[in-house]
Design a protein around this motif. Structure first.
Motif, PDB file in Angstrom:
ATOM      1  N   PRO A   1       0.806  -1.232   0.000  1.00 50.48           N
ATOM      2  CA  PRO A   1       0.000   0.000   0.000  1.00 50.48           C
ATOM      3  C   PRO A   1       0.831   1.269   0.000  1.00 50.48           C
ATOM      4  N   HIS A   2       2.149   1.138   0.177  1.00 52.28           N
ATOM      5  CA  HIS A   2       3.008   2.324   0.182  1.00 52.28           C
ATOM      6  C   HIS A   2       3.696   2.559  -1.158  1.00 52.28           C
ATOM      7  N   GLU A   3       3.400   1.714  -2.142  1.00 56.20           N
ATOM      8  CA  GLU A   3       4.034   1.887  -3.453  1.00 56.20           C
ATOM      9  C   GLU A   3       3.620   3.209  -4.082  1.00 56.20           C
ATOM     10  N   ILE A   4       2.360   3.585  -3.904  1.00 58.23           N
ATOM     11  CA  ILE A   4       1.875   4.880  -4.393  1.00 58.23           C
ATOM     12  C   ILE A   4       1.747   5.857  -3.235  1.00 58.23           C
ATOM     13  N   ASN A   5       1.375   5.347  -2.067  1.00 56.70           N
ATOM     14  CA  ASN A   5       1.572   6.067  -0.800  1.00 56.70           C
ATOM     15  C   ASN A   5       0.598   7.194  -0.527  1.00 56.70           C
ATOM     16  N   TRP A   6      -0.612   7.143  -1.054  1.00 54.69           N
ATOM     17  CA  TRP A   6      -1.666   8.042  -0.607  1.00 54.69           C
ATOM     18  C   TRP A   6      -2.990   7.291  -0.682  1.00 54.69           C
ATOM     19  N   THR A   7      -3.944   7.738   0.088  1.00 56.99           N
ATOM     20  CA  THR A   7      -5.186   6.983   0.236  1.00 56.99           C
ATOM     21  C   THR A   7      -5.976   6.984  -1.065  1.00 56.99           C
TER      22      THR A   7
END
Length: 581
Positions: free
Chosen positions: A535-541
């Motif tokens: 979930p941190h690969e793009i790192n925004w909700t």
């Protein structure tokens, strides 16, 4: 001035250090935000703000667009905090809130940290007036964190949600750095011949007009007509202020209503299903929910806008073509219009997607074709709008840019209205150009899986409520996307989520997040690890679709999702699945 994460700066423009008032002592500088419309959006944590992200090359691109900076040395210094402080002497901030001029505004500059991205960098907060006067912050009087890595974001925080204002941020430079001054630009003349010629260039093809003319004829007769939009953040309205009424989608809907509707009847319905940061790979999953509204809506016209979002489409156009076919196959024979938006670097995926439009004879409108060539011209050579006027940031249009997009669609409506109707309808009984494997895609989530799949939730029993929000239709408030989800909350057990489903294709939609308490999960299909979902690969909700399998025939599969080793006590959210039988 003392500054760290726990003790924030509280200095007004009057109390803080001022820039030299002697014009002869004026420093060279450039804008990174110039006379930009901003809107205080409720962030769900008690903060109402407008944010501009700076990491990667975003700050460099803001300098190029708003400040006209071309010096590569200066641009390179903006890449990290050390270079930024070497280059920048002081920051000038202006906010003009109009009717809310007495409002309290706080200017925020955040640096991302090396040790912990969101926690160990400097966070500068500067209260400033909202009357348009300039507030200066002197950088050499700030105790910067030794862990500062890169500039992270700028924000303007307001007391209340919905406040509209204009803002400018100027970077004043240390000597001997100098840039050429950017002069103010005249407002775009939408009545000029050059403007109309620019708009006309957007029409890639009127396509087979039979379906669009049928919708226009219905509107003229005063019958119910629904015009719908599906796409990414530009369709959502990003950059428009206020977003829900100045976005291109709403403005082009109003144009259609004015051109063909009956003013005495409220018979033309507007549906907007834009969602930031998402490709057609997710669009085809959520079409039934966000556009058809579970069967309660029947669009006559659907505008498809994924030309700047589909770089991440794993199917390389198959999902895009499948989405078009899914729409076209409806019993009421809706018209599909392909809309090609553009980024500040003049890029989009028109070369990949336009052949699909040609293949089926679809009307196509290209904002890229309209504006890019004239960007390179001087005013005396025929320039209509500059990049600084068109782009809000490196991705999204300003209000002026959204107006141009709406006018490009309005031009298609007008051309179609005065053209002779095509005799034959679009031919759908032909082989697809790229693929149609996802044309029957459906959404599976926690609310509807019974009878479709067998699920053992394991440790994924919680429900995540901190979701990506998007203003749907003409609503001014954000709607949470994929609320019927399965969440591993960290303390809900270590057992895997296991789903047995018979399907031909399967797309997992999981939540990306910048929060440190979210961790990665392993995705196993039929006993083999298919991928690691980070979930941190793009790192925004936001909502992230990933393809788990794509096969020619439907068969039973078992999907297991378990937290990756070392991440068992962290969070992970399964938002839903897209499947075809």
């Amino acid at each position: 001035m003392k500054e760290n994460r726990s003790e924030e700066l509280a200095v007004t423009g009057d109390q803080g250090p001022a820039a030299p008032q002697d014009p002869a002592a004026k420093r060279s500088g450039f804008y990174i935000i110039y006379d930009m419309d901003i809107e205080a959006a409720a962030r769900g944590n008690g903060t109402n703000s407008q944010e501009f992200y700076l990491e990667g090359e975003q700050l460099m691109n803001l300098a190029r667009v708003a400040g006209g900076v071309t010096d590569d040395l200066i641009l390179q210094l903006l890449k990290d905090c050390a270079g930024f402080r070497r280059l920048v002497h002081s920051i000038g901030v202006r906010v003009k809130a109009g009717e809310d001029a007495d409002s309290s505004v706080v200017f925020v500059l955040e640096n991302w940290g090396r040790t912990s991205k969101y926690e160990t960098g400097t966070r500068l907060r500067l209260p400033c007036p909202a009357d348009g006067s300039e507030t200066i912050v002197m950088l050499d009087e700030i105790a910067w964190s030794s862990d500062d890595d890169v500039p992270g974001k700028i924000a303007f925080e307001f007391e209340h949600a919905g406040v509209l204002a204009t803002a400018s941020v100027m970077l004043y430079l240390h000597e001997p750095y100098e840039v050429q001054e950017m002069l103010p630009e005249a407002a775009v003349n939408v009545e000029s011949e050059d403007y109309q010629a620019m708009i006309a260039k957007s029409l890639v093809s009127p396509g087979n007009n039979k379906r669009l003319k049928a919708a226009i004829a219905k509107a003229k007769r005063g019958e119910a007509v629904t015009i719908a939009y599906i796409g990414g953040s530009i369709t959502h309205g990003a950059g428009a202020k206020p977003l829900h009424t100045n976005c291109y989608a709403y403005q082009s809907y109003l144009a259609f209503e004015r051109m063909f509707g009956n003013p005495d009847r409220d018979h033309i319905r507007f549906i907007k299903g834009g969602l930031g940061g998402t490709p057609s790979e997710l669009g085809v999953v959520r079409y039934d929910r966000d556009i058809l509204r579970g069967g309660t809506a029947e669009p006559d016209i659907v505008i498809v806008e994924f030309a700047v979002n589909d770089a991440g489409d794993e199917t390389k156009g198959n999902c895009y073509e499948s989405l078009c076919l899914k729409i076209l196959a409806a019993k009421n024979k809706p018209a599909v219009i392909l809309l090609f938006s553009v980024f500040v670097n003049d890029w989009n995926l028109q070369d990949r997607l336009a052949p699909i439009g040609w293949h089926y004879g679809l009307p196509m409108v290209s904002v890229k074709d309209a504006v890019v060539d004239q960007f390179r011209l001087k005013k005396e050579e025929g320039n209509v709008i500059s990049k600084r006027q068109f782009f809000y940031d490196i991705y999204h249009p300003t209000n002026a840019g959204h107006t141009i997009m709406a006018d490009c669609l309005r031009h298609l409506f007008a051309v179609t209205d005065r053209s002779e109707e095509d005799r034959e309808d679009i031919a759908l009984d032909q082989p697809p150009l790229i693929g149609s494997d996802f044309a029957q895609m459906r959404l599976l989530d926690r609310a509807n899986y019974d009878g479709i799949a067998t699920i053992q939730a394991g440790g994924f029993t919680a429900t995540d409520t901190d979701l990506q929000l998007a203003e749907m239709d003409d609503d001014p408030f954000g709607t949470p996307h994929f609320p019927h989800n399965w969440m591993h909350a960290g303390d809900t057990g270590h057992d895997s989520f296991v789903m047995t489903i018979t399907s031909r294709n399967l797309i997992l939609v999981f939540k990306d997040s910048g929060r440190p308490d979210f961790g990665s999960a392993e995705i196993w299909v039929d006993g083999r690890m298919a991928r690691l979902a980070d979930p941190h690969e793009i790192n925004w909700t936001h909502c992230n679709p990933v393809l788990l399998y794509q096969e020619e025939t439907s068969r039973e599969h078992q999907v297991e999702i378990r937290m990756a080793p070392g991440h068992e006590h962290q969070k992970f959210t399964i938002l839903g699945f897209g499947y075809t039988m």
